[in-house]
Design an enzyme around this catalytic site. Structure first.
Site, PDB file in Angstrom:
ATOM      1  N   LEU A 127       5.117   2.591  -2.118  1.00 33.24           N
ATOM      2  CA  LEU A 127       3.993   3.006  -1.287  1.00 33.24           C
ATOM      3  C   LEU A 127       2.773   3.062  -2.195  1.00 33.24           C
ATOM      4  O   LEU A 127       2.892   3.420  -3.374  1.00 33.24           O
ATOM      5  CB  LEU A 127       4.233   4.398  -0.677  1.00 33.24           C
ATOM      6  CG  LEU A 127       5.287   4.561   0.423  1.00 33.24           C
ATOM      7  CD1 LEU A 127       5.381   6.028   0.837  1.00 33.24           C
ATOM      8  CD2 LEU A 127       4.978   3.693   1.625  1.00 33.24           C
ATOM      9  N   ASP A 128       1.621   2.743  -1.663  1.00 35.53           N
ATOM     10  CA  ASP A 128       0.400   2.898  -2.447  1.00 35.53           C
ATOM     11  C   ASP A 128       0.225   4.357  -2.837  1.00 35.53           C
ATOM     12  O   ASP A 128       0.669   5.269  -2.119  1.00 35.53           O
ATOM     13  CB  ASP A 128      -0.819   2.450  -1.642  1.00 35.53           C
ATOM     14  CG  ASP A 128      -0.855   0.954  -1.406  1.00 35.53           C
ATOM     15  OD1 ASP A 128      -0.148   0.224  -2.131  1.00 35.53           O
ATOM     16  OD2 ASP A 128      -1.582   0.523  -0.491  1.00 35.53           O
ATOM     17  N   LYS A 129      -0.448   4.577  -3.945  1.00 38.51           N
ATOM     18  CA  LYS A 129      -0.713   5.933  -4.412  1.00 38.51           C
ATOM     19  C   LYS A 129      -1.398   6.757  -3.329  1.00 38.51           C
ATOM     20  O   LYS A 129      -1.089   7.938  -3.136  1.00 38.51           O
ATOM     21  CB  LYS A 129      -1.594   5.875  -5.670  1.00 38.51           C
ATOM     22  CG  LYS A 129      -1.982   7.235  -6.227  1.00 38.51           C
ATOM     23  CD  LYS A 129      -2.859   7.083  -7.460  1.00 38.51           C
ATOM     24  CE  LYS A 129      -3.298   8.436  -8.004  1.00 38.51           C
ATOM     25  NZ  LYS A 129      -4.163   8.303  -9.205  1.00 38.51           N
ATOM     26  N   THR A 131      -1.209   6.472  -0.127  1.00 36.33           N
ATOM     27  CA  THR A 131      -0.437   6.576   1.108  1.00 36.33           C
ATOM     28  C   THR A 131       0.618   7.665   0.983  1.00 36.33           C
ATOM     29  O   THR A 131       1.288   7.779  -0.043  1.00 36.33           O
ATOM     30  CB  THR A 131       0.252   5.238   1.431  1.00 36.33           C
ATOM     31  OG1 THR A 131      -0.722   4.201   1.494  1.00 36.33           O
ATOM     32  CG2 THR A 131       1.001   5.297   2.752  1.00 36.33           C
ATOM     33  N   ARG A 233      -3.810  -2.066   5.219  1.00 38.15           N
ATOM     34  CA  ARG A 233      -5.196  -1.766   4.868  1.00 38.15           C
ATOM     35  C   ARG A 233      -6.095  -2.985   5.065  1.00 38.15           C
ATOM     36  O   ARG A 233      -7.188  -2.887   5.638  1.00 38.15           O
ATOM     37  CB  ARG A 233      -5.254  -1.262   3.427  1.00 38.15           C
ATOM     38  CG  ARG A 233      -4.426  -0.016   3.206  1.00 38.15           C
ATOM     39  CD  ARG A 233      -4.186   0.283   1.731  1.00 38.15           C
ATOM     40  NE  ARG A 233      -5.414   0.654   1.031  1.00 38.15           N
ATOM     41  CZ  ARG A 233      -5.441   1.064  -0.232  1.00 38.15           C
ATOM     42  NH1 ARG A 233      -4.310   1.133  -0.932  1.00 38.15           N
ATOM     43  NH2 ARG A 233      -6.587   1.405  -0.800  1.00 38.15           N
TER      44      ARG A 233
END
Length: 320
Positions: A127-129, A131, A233
């Site tokens: 997961l993105d930081k 998110t 995104r």
């Protein structure tokens, strides 16, 4: 290649074994062909198998000192599910899933520190930081391989909650737009939407459902059919509706206003904790996939974080 690397992507394997190497360096040497698998060039997403020979060019890497290693804090995260094979947590926003590229440590390093008795803990996906939400960690090598296969073969179904700027049209339910990943001059990873017939793009599909409209925003459920970097995104931004709080692809002025507590579209920021909203509103709220051993269907849900719930309540009040 021993059992420890079997089943992993080449990039993930190199990031793990080349301790101290920035991710930008790892991807650069892969793209340039300096990394060889069984004497041939390989892509970042090449899956390694037992017995594969991986060769990398000589690199000067900064070793992590014992003091730096000891500085990784032990941390547990909210557990949604756990058994002998896997651990499912609810990751908070603002925490990277692993160290690298200027991040000293992430979720996996903190979990290993908190669970010294665990012989094996590895990320199944990312997961993105920025998110929050559901993150799966394998507790056995055999489970890691099977779970990663589930994600690659689209047996894992993920849905995210996203708050976007503007009124998302209810008729827009599918985004089928190719994405191209690249590095900026500063070495930062970015993604852009490209035409479907472009050689540099990879087909990417997101399904969108409107959950609620506000005066100047829309709450969406987004289910991804492909798992590209920054897919949701970039897909939402490419349609003219960037995610609230997205520092890479969003509306800088709006994000800044929310972060400093300035009223936006009639929202009473004082109703929010601290009067500010300082994160990206993207949350991995739902995941279903088969168990790596029993193949039983597993379903996980992570409630919206309190700050996201507070912002929605403020937007709802502004609706009148």
């Amino acid at each position: 290649m021993d059992e420890g690397g079997a089943g992993q992507r080449l990039d993930n394997y190199l990031i793990k074994v080349l301790k101290g190497a920035p991710k930008t360096l790892v991807y650069r040497i892969i793209r340039s062909g300096e990394v060889r698998v069984n004497k041939g060039r390989a892509a970042a997403d090449t899956r390694l198998a037992m017995g594969d020979e991986v060769r990398v060019p000589p690199l000067r890497l900064a070793e992590r000192s014992p003091e730096e290693a000891a500085a990784v804090p032990a941390r547990e995260f909210p557990v949604l599910f756990e058994d002998d094979c896997m651990l499912v947590i609810n990751k908070p926003a603002g925490v990277a899933v692993h160290g690298g590229s200027g991040v000293s440590f992430g979720v996996i390093e903190q979990l290993r520190r908190a669970r010294p008795e665990s012989r094996f803990l590895e990320l199944v996906h990312r997961l993105d930081k920025e998110t929050s939400g559901i993150l799966v960690i394998a507790k056995k090598r055999s489970a890691l391989t099977v779970l990663q296969d589930h994600f690659r073969e689209r047996k894992a179904h993920k849905t995210y909650a996203a708050l976007v700027i503007g009124q998302w049209p209810g008729s827009k339910k599918v985004i089928d737009v190719a994405l191209h990943k690249y590095l900026t001059a500063e070495g930062e990873r970015r993604v852009r939407a490209v035409r479907g017939d472009s050689d540099e793009g990879r087909r990417s599909i997101s399904l969108v459902k409107v959950m609620q409209h506000f005066k100047a925003f829309s709450l969406l459920d987004v289910t991804i059919k492909t798992g590209r970097t920054h897919q949701i995104r970039v897909h939402l931004a490419s349609e003219g509706h960037p995610i609230v709080g997205d520092e890479k692809y969003g509306d800088f002025n709006l994000n800044h206003a929310l972060a400093r507590g300035t009223a936006v579209a009639g929202v009473r920021m004082g109703d929010l904790p601290g009067g500010r909203f300082e994160r990206m509103f993207l949350h991995a709220r739902y995941l279903s996939l088969p168990h790596p051993v029993s193949e039983a269907s597993l379903v996980f849900e992570a409630p919206l974080p309190s700050e996201c719930q507070s912002l929605l309540a403020a937007l709802d009040a502004a609706n009148g």
